[in-house]
Design an enzyme around this catalytic site. Structure first.
Site, mmCIF file in Angstrom:
data_model
loop_
_atom_site.group_PDB
_atom_site.id
_atom_site.type_symbol
_atom_site.label_atom_id
_atom_site.label_comp_id
_atom_site.label_asym_id
_atom_site.label_seq_id
_atom_site.Cartn_x
_atom_site.Cartn_y
_atom_site.Cartn_z
ATOM 1 N N ASP A 1 10.395 6.136 7.209
ATOM 2 C CA ASP A 1 10.950 6.489 5.903
ATOM 3 C C ASP A 1 11.500 5.169 5.382
ATOM 4 O O ASP A 1 12.577 4.734 5.815
ATOM 5 C CB ASP A 1 12.067 7.529 6.040
ATOM 6 C CG ASP A 1 12.586 7.937 4.673
ATOM 7 O OD1 ASP A 1 12.725 7.049 3.802
ATOM 8 O OD2 ASP A 1 12.855 9.130 4.465
ATOM 9 N N HIS A 2 10.765 4.518 4.503
ATOM 10 C CA HIS A 2 11.119 3.119 4.216
ATOM 11 C C HIS A 2 12.477 2.983 3.533
ATOM 12 O O HIS A 2 13.059 1.904 3.535
ATOM 13 C CB HIS A 2 10.003 2.411 3.442
ATOM 14 C CG HIS A 2 9.975 2.698 1.977
ATOM 15 N ND1 HIS A 2 9.371 3.807 1.449
ATOM 16 C CD2 HIS A 2 10.468 2.017 0.915
ATOM 17 C CE1 HIS A 2 9.493 3.786 0.129
ATOM 18 N NE2 HIS A 2 10.165 2.716 -0.224
ATOM 19 N N HIS B 1 13.035 10.618 1.464
ATOM 20 C CA HIS B 1 14.035 9.625 1.040
ATOM 21 C C HIS B 1 15.355 10.269 0.584
ATOM 22 O O HIS B 1 16.440 9.868 1.006
ATOM 23 C CB HIS B 1 13.500 8.773 -0.117
ATOM 24 C CG HIS B 1 12.162 8.145 0.130
ATOM 25 N ND1 HIS B 1 11.759 7.733 1.377
ATOM 26 C CD2 HIS B 1 11.134 7.843 -0.709
ATOM 27 C CE1 HIS B 1 10.532 7.206 1.287
ATOM 28 N NE2 HIS B 1 10.140 7.277 0.036
HETATM 29 C C1 BG6 Z 1 7.143 6.166 -1.815
HETATM 30 C C2 BG6 Z 1 6.536 7.217 -2.713
HETATM 31 O O1 BG6 Z 1 7.569 6.729 -0.610
HETATM 32 O O2 BG6 Z 1 8.234 5.562 -2.470
HETATM 33 C C3 BG6 Z 1 6.156 6.636 -4.052
HETATM 34 O O3 BG6 Z 1 5.383 7.769 -2.085
HETATM 35 C C4 BG6 Z 1 7.312 5.892 -4.669
HETATM 36 O O4 BG6 Z 1 5.690 7.652 -4.936
HETATM 37 C C5 BG6 Z 1 7.890 4.904 -3.666
HETATM 38 O O5 BG6 Z 1 6.850 5.207 -5.820
HETATM 39 C C6 BG6 Z 1 9.122 4.222 -4.215
HETATM 40 O O6 BG6 Z 1 9.584 3.263 -3.326
HETATM 41 P P1 BG6 Z 1 10.642 2.187 -3.787
HETATM 42 O O7 BG6 Z 1 10.985 1.453 -2.533
HETATM 43 O O8 BG6 Z 1 9.957 1.329 -4.815
HETATM 44 O O9 BG6 Z 1 11.781 2.932 -4.376
#
Ligand code: BG6
Length: 510
Positions: free
Chosen positions: A201-202, A264
């Site tokens: 979950d980045h 997230h």
């Molecule tokens: C991803 C989603 O997990 O997170 C995308 O699948 C989204 O739809 C992205 O655009 C957003 O990541 P960040 O780090 O740019 O907020």
């Protein structure tokens, strides 16, 4: 141990204090021709190498259908790094990294390709000294997860030899609902032991998200008021200005809630609401997050307390944006949500009665992710009633991105008036307080995988509990008509504003 890049002026102070350098190892990326790999994974590998955090013989294997030679793959990585890496390009780092780059061509059913992967790994163990330690990164659509892990098992690629490790890294979405997530977990755990499975979950790799714990538990200031006695409500917003780009195939049928709330936003909720863990190791953290996710309660009336919507054509950043149903590759009858807002409660002593409002959407006013803890109004005010009416709620806003920091909002006397009070802000900005720069989330998480550090990876229980929260909402939406609409470039549908207005509250306009 000194890694690729050796003594590196780019290595930041925190790394010097705590050098976490991966031991002998390699990474295999399935789905290496995809967007995520090009924009995030390959650049993150390079950035880690550039910061001296990878071992000298680190190896990177790409696996895909494309008919590439090793050199073509290396060129792809090179282009991705040039375009997306965070740190400057250094030829000596690149030359060392390229020694361990290999490409294996094949489909996921192709036994020969997996045998080829096996011999490539054995060869790298000999020439690069990777020691048999490999992580397999599944950057592929979830429907391929079972096939890939079964192939890894069948070809002995998941077998850990004495003193070495094999790990699986799995991108979200982990399943489509609770049932499919459970099935996937079962398949994965038949092949890899639980401590060798890393679900990405980045958001947890973002510095500002990790800072939620520091803010709450390294200070005395906030925790005493972090509860139902002082907090009126919490708003968690993840707004994006982009549309679905070239991701129609992935996005349609998944939608905003499954794409980001299930993972997230519920992780942000868990970190904001959980109790202090006994320590910051993976087990203790997971235990507290699991407890709080298990205590999440859905409102009884989902019609009044959830909203899903789709964007229609509008103007954004001076350009005309088409509506979701007109996007290339989208079924014009699609009911997929590009915006979702839900109200949740947490059924425990700390939070009983405090609503947590979560919202996310594509093509909103601007890109911003924040957690706003909004406090109750002062119970009594010595100032005259007009002034009190104007006085807002105090709030603590954790600015996750893009303007990383924390804002505290409180009332202050307006100079020159007898006693007019107006809301003001006090800001902490990363850029002003720290000289260290924040690594990309994927840098942190890939390094953690290679180190076997699972603190920042959701456990199976967290993933399943999150689906348990979302499933009834998705089922309700499926059974009840069409999504609402909002114009691209605005802050979402009127229905979402009405949802908060019914509670006597309003969304922040960050
Ligand atoms: C991803 C989603 O997990 O997170 C995308 O699948 C989204 O739809 C992205 O655009 C957003 O990541 P960040 O780090 O740019 O907020």
């Amino acid at each position: 141990m000194s890694g690729i890049g050796g003594a590196n002026p780019l290595r930041d102070a925190a790394d010097r204090r705590l050098p976490r350098i991966a031991g002998p190892s390699g990474l295999v990326i399935f789905g290496v021709t995809g967007d995520l790999s090009r924009k995030k994974l390959m650049p993150a590998v390079y950035d880690l190498a550039n910061r001296g955090l990878l071992p000298p013989g680190f190896s990177l294997i790409g696996f895909a259908r494309r008919e590439w030679a090793h050199e073509d793959f290396a060129q792809e990585v090179h282009d991705a790094v040039e375009e997306h890496a965070r740190t400057p390009f250094r030829e000596e780092v690149w030359q060392q990294l390229i020694q361990g780059m290999r490409f294996v061509q094949g489909t996921f059913d192709d036994d020969d390709a997996f045998e080829q992967l096996k011999s490539t790994i054995e060869d790298l163990d000999k020439v690069q000294g990777t020691g048999g330690n490999f992580a397999f990164y599944l950057s592929v659509p979830p429907k391929f997860f079972p096939k890939v892990v079964q192939q890894l098992k069948k070809h002995g690629l998941a077998d850990q030899k004495e003193g070495s490790w094999r790990r699986a890294v799995i991108e979200k979405p982990f399943g489509h609902d609770l049932v499919s997530a459970k099935e996937l977990n079962q398949v994965v755990h038949e092949v890899f032991p639980p401590n060798e499975v890393f679900r990405i979950d980045h958001y947890l790799g973002k510095e500002t998200v990790q800072n939620i714990l520091a803010l709450r538990f390294a200070n005395t200031l906030f925790e005493p008021i972090w509860n139902r006695s002082y907090v009126d409500h919490v708003q968690i917003t993840m707004a994006e200005d982009i549309g679905i780009g070239g991701r129609a195939g992935y996005y349609d049928g998944i939608g905003a809630a499954r794409d980001v709330i299930q993972n997230h936003l519920l992780q942000l909720l868990a970190l904001t609401a959980m109790e202090e863990p006994a320590s910051f190791d993976a087990d203790a953290l997971a235990a507290e997050k699991t407890k709080v996710l298990g205590a999440v309660k859905l409102p009884k009336d989902l019609a009044k307390n959830t909203v899903r919507a789709q964007y229609t054509a509008g103007w954004q950043g001076g350009a005309k944006a088409v509506g979701y149903l007109q996007e290339e590759g989208i079924d014009p009858r699609s009911k997929t949500d590009t915006y979702a807002a839900i109200k949740l409660e947490i059924d425990n002593r700390r939070w009983a009665g405090v609503p947590f409002y979560l919202r996310t959407g594509k093509r909103l006013g601007r890109r911003v992710t924040e957690i706003a803890v909004v406090f109750q109004r002062a119970p009594h005010s010595p100032f005259d009633s007009t002034a009190t009416e104007e006085l807002g709620h105090n709030a603590l806003v954790i600015r996750v991105q893009p303007d990383e920091g924390v804002t505290m909002r409180f009332g202050s006397k307006v100079p020159g008036t007898s006693m007019e009070v107006r809301d003001v802000s006090m800001d902490f900005a990363y850029g002003e307080s720290f000289t260290e720069s924040s690594p990309e989330a994927y840098e942190r998480l890939i390094l953690d995988v290679l180190l076997g550090d699972s603190n920042l990876f959701p456990r199976v229980e967290e993933v399943e509990l999150s689906w348990k929260i979302l499933d009834p909402i998705e089922q309700f939406w499926d059974a009840n008509g069409k999504p609402a609409q909002y114009t691209a470039g605005t802050w979402g549908p009127d229905e979402a504003d009405e949802m908060l207005a019914r509670d006597g509250r309003s969304w922040r306009r960050p």
